[in-house]
Motif scaffolding. Structure first.
Motif, PDB file in Angstrom:
ATOM      1  N   UNK A 131       0.801  -1.223   0.000  1.00 38.64           N
ATOM      2  CA  UNK A 131       0.000   0.000   0.000  1.00 38.64           C
ATOM      3  C   UNK A 131       0.836   1.277   0.000  1.00 38.64           C
ATOM      4  N   UNK A 132       2.091   1.191   0.407  1.00 39.36           N
ATOM      5  CA  UNK A 132       2.885   2.413   0.530  1.00 39.36           C
ATOM      6  C   UNK A 132       3.671   2.707  -0.754  1.00 39.36           C
ATOM      7  N   UNK A 133       4.524   3.716  -0.682  1.00 40.49           N
ATOM      8  CA  UNK A 133       5.307   4.149  -1.838  1.00 40.49           C
ATOM      9  C   UNK A 133       6.707   3.562  -1.868  1.00 40.49           C
ATOM     10  N   UNK A 134       7.032   2.688  -0.944  1.00 40.69           N
ATOM     11  CA  UNK A 134       8.387   2.145  -0.849  1.00 40.69           C
ATOM     12  C   UNK A 134       8.603   1.065  -1.905  1.00 40.69           C
ATOM     13  N   UNK A 135       9.865   0.980  -2.385  1.00 41.64           N
ATOM     14  CA  UNK A 135      10.156   0.072  -3.496  1.00 41.64           C
ATOM     15  C   UNK A 135      10.637  -1.299  -3.025  1.00 41.64           C
ATOM     16  N   UNK A 136      11.115  -2.083  -3.961  1.00 40.28           N
ATOM     17  CA  UNK A 136      11.490  -3.471  -3.699  1.00 40.28           C
ATOM     18  C   UNK A 136      12.698  -3.608  -2.771  1.00 40.28           C
ATOM     19  N   UNK A 137      13.578  -2.621  -2.752  1.00 40.85           N
ATOM     20  CA  UNK A 137      14.721  -2.684  -1.834  1.00 40.85           C
ATOM     21  C   UNK A 137      14.236  -2.615  -0.389  1.00 40.85           C
ATOM     22  N   UNK A 138      13.238  -1.793  -0.130  1.00 40.62           N
ATOM     23  CA  UNK A 138      12.665  -1.703   1.212  1.00 40.62           C
ATOM     24  C   UNK A 138      12.004  -3.028   1.578  1.00 40.62           C
ATOM     25  N   UNK A 143       2.934 -10.005 -11.064  1.00 43.14           N
ATOM     26  CA  UNK A 143       2.751 -11.377 -10.591  1.00 43.14           C
ATOM     27  C   UNK A 143       3.674 -11.670  -9.407  1.00 43.14           C
ATOM     28  N   UNK A 144       4.975 -11.440  -9.583  1.00 38.12           N
ATOM     29  CA  UNK A 144       5.945 -11.804  -8.557  1.00 38.12           C
ATOM     30  C   UNK A 144       5.659 -11.120  -7.225  1.00 38.12           C
ATOM     31  N   UNK A 145       5.112  -9.903  -7.283  1.00 38.93           N
ATOM     32  CA  UNK A 145       4.883  -9.159  -6.052  1.00 38.93           C
ATOM     33  C   UNK A 145       3.412  -9.149  -5.622  1.00 38.93           C
ATOM     34  N   UNK A 146       2.584  -9.935  -6.286  1.00 37.82           N
ATOM     35  CA  UNK A 146       1.183 -10.075  -5.886  1.00 37.82           C
ATOM     36  C   UNK A 146       0.395  -8.784  -5.987  1.00 37.82           C
ATOM     37  N   UNK A 147       0.618  -8.040  -7.064  1.00 38.01           N
ATOM     38  CA  UNK A 147      -0.009  -6.724  -7.199  1.00 38.01           C
ATOM     39  C   UNK A 147      -0.975  -6.610  -8.378  1.00 38.01           C
ATOM     40  N   UNK A 148      -1.377  -7.733  -8.966  1.00 36.00           N
ATOM     41  CA  UNK A 148      -2.333  -7.681 -10.084  1.00 36.00           C
ATOM     42  C   UNK A 148      -3.648  -7.026  -9.683  1.00 36.00           C
ATOM     43  N   UNK A 149      -4.184  -7.407  -8.531  1.00 38.74           N
ATOM     44  CA  UNK A 149      -5.470  -6.841  -8.099  1.00 38.74           C
ATOM     45  C   UNK A 149      -5.366  -5.338  -7.879  1.00 38.74           C
ATOM     46  N   UNK A 191      -7.592  -2.743 -10.166  1.00 35.41           N
ATOM     47  CA  UNK A 191      -8.621  -1.918  -9.533  1.00 35.41           C
ATOM     48  C   UNK A 191      -8.153  -0.483  -9.304  1.00 35.41           C
ATOM     49  N   UNK A 192      -6.905  -0.216  -9.645  1.00 37.98           N
ATOM     50  CA  UNK A 192      -6.340   1.099  -9.362  1.00 37.98           C
ATOM     51  C   UNK A 192      -6.586   2.121 -10.451  1.00 37.98           C
ATOM     52  N   UNK A 193      -6.541   3.378 -10.041  1.00 39.98           N
ATOM     53  CA  UNK A 193      -6.625   4.476 -10.999  1.00 39.98           C
ATOM     54  C   UNK A 193      -5.215   4.793 -11.519  1.00 39.98           C
ATOM     55  N   UNK A 194      -5.092   5.821 -12.294  1.00 43.43           N
ATOM     56  CA  UNK A 194      -3.798   6.169 -12.891  1.00 43.43           C
ATOM     57  C   UNK A 194      -2.747   6.478 -11.817  1.00 43.43           C
ATOM     58  N   UNK A 195      -3.167   7.147 -10.753  1.00 42.96           N
ATOM     59  CA  UNK A 195      -2.236   7.459  -9.666  1.00 42.96           C
ATOM     60  C   UNK A 195      -1.710   6.185  -9.020  1.00 42.96           C
ATOM     61  N   UNK A 196      -2.596   5.239  -8.768  1.00 40.53           N
ATOM     62  CA  UNK A 196      -2.200   3.958  -8.180  1.00 40.53           C
ATOM     63  C   UNK A 196      -1.265   3.214  -9.118  1.00 40.53           C
ATOM     64  N   UNK A 197      -1.592   3.193 -10.398  1.00 43.70           N
ATOM     65  CA  UNK A 197      -0.748   2.482 -11.361  1.00 43.70           C
ATOM     66  C   UNK A 197       0.635   3.126 -11.465  1.00 43.70           C
ATOM     67  N   UNK A 198       0.704   4.445 -11.395  1.00 45.96           N
ATOM     68  CA  UNK A 198       2.007   5.120 -11.409  1.00 45.96           C
ATOM     69  C   UNK A 198       2.811   4.788 -10.153  1.00 45.96           C
ATOM     70  N   UNK A 199       2.131   4.711  -9.008  1.00 44.25           N
ATOM     71  CA  UNK A 199       2.800   4.340  -7.761  1.00 44.25           C
ATOM     72  C   UNK A 199       3.358   2.918  -7.862  1.00 44.25           C
ATOM     73  N   UNK A 200       2.577   2.014  -8.449  1.00 42.68           N
ATOM     74  CA  UNK A 200       3.038   0.638  -8.597  1.00 42.68           C
ATOM     75  C   UNK A 200       4.203   0.536  -9.581  1.00 42.68           C
TER      76      UNK A 200
END
Length: 110
Positions: A28-35, A83-89, A93-102
């Motif tokens: 849910x947050x803005x932190x990346x894969x290193x975090x 897929x690898x990070x379980x973020x398909x859903x 279901x996300x808007x453009x802002x959510x997709x940019x965050x992902x």
């Protein structure tokens, strides 16, 4: 084994729920894969599995996940990253802002 499968592979329900909560917050947050890598390492270093074999198996599976999904992130398509990070859903279901965050979270901004 993707991130969700890794979490679900933990045999002890209290440990599984604890890591699931941590991973859910990361999703849910803005932190990346290193975090995420640091989060899982710290979590594993601060919990006690009832069986040493279960702890060792988790560590081994995490290392495999890290090798494929994190260390080689640059070679993965966006769909593979989702897929690898379980973020398909979240993506679907996300808007453009959510997709940019992902995209940012998964280092797929190019």
């Amino acid at each position: 084994m993707n991130l969700d499968e890794l979490v679900n592979s933990i045999p002890e329900s209290d440990l599984r729920e604890n890591l699931s909560h941590c991973v859910g917050e990361w999703k849910q947050d803005d932190k990346d894969i290193e975090v995420l890598t640091d989060l899982i390492r710290k979590w594993h270093g601060n919990v006690w599995f009832q069986e040493a074999d279960a702890s060792n198996k988790f560590h081994s599976e995490f290392q495999k996940f890290k090798s494929v999904a994190i260390d080689n992130i640059g070679g993965l398509t966006l769909n593979e990253r989702l897929y690898w990070f379980g973020l398909f859903d979240a993506w679907g279901s996300g808007n453009e802002t959510t997709q940019n965050r992902l995209r940012s979270k998964l280092r797929a901004n190019a």
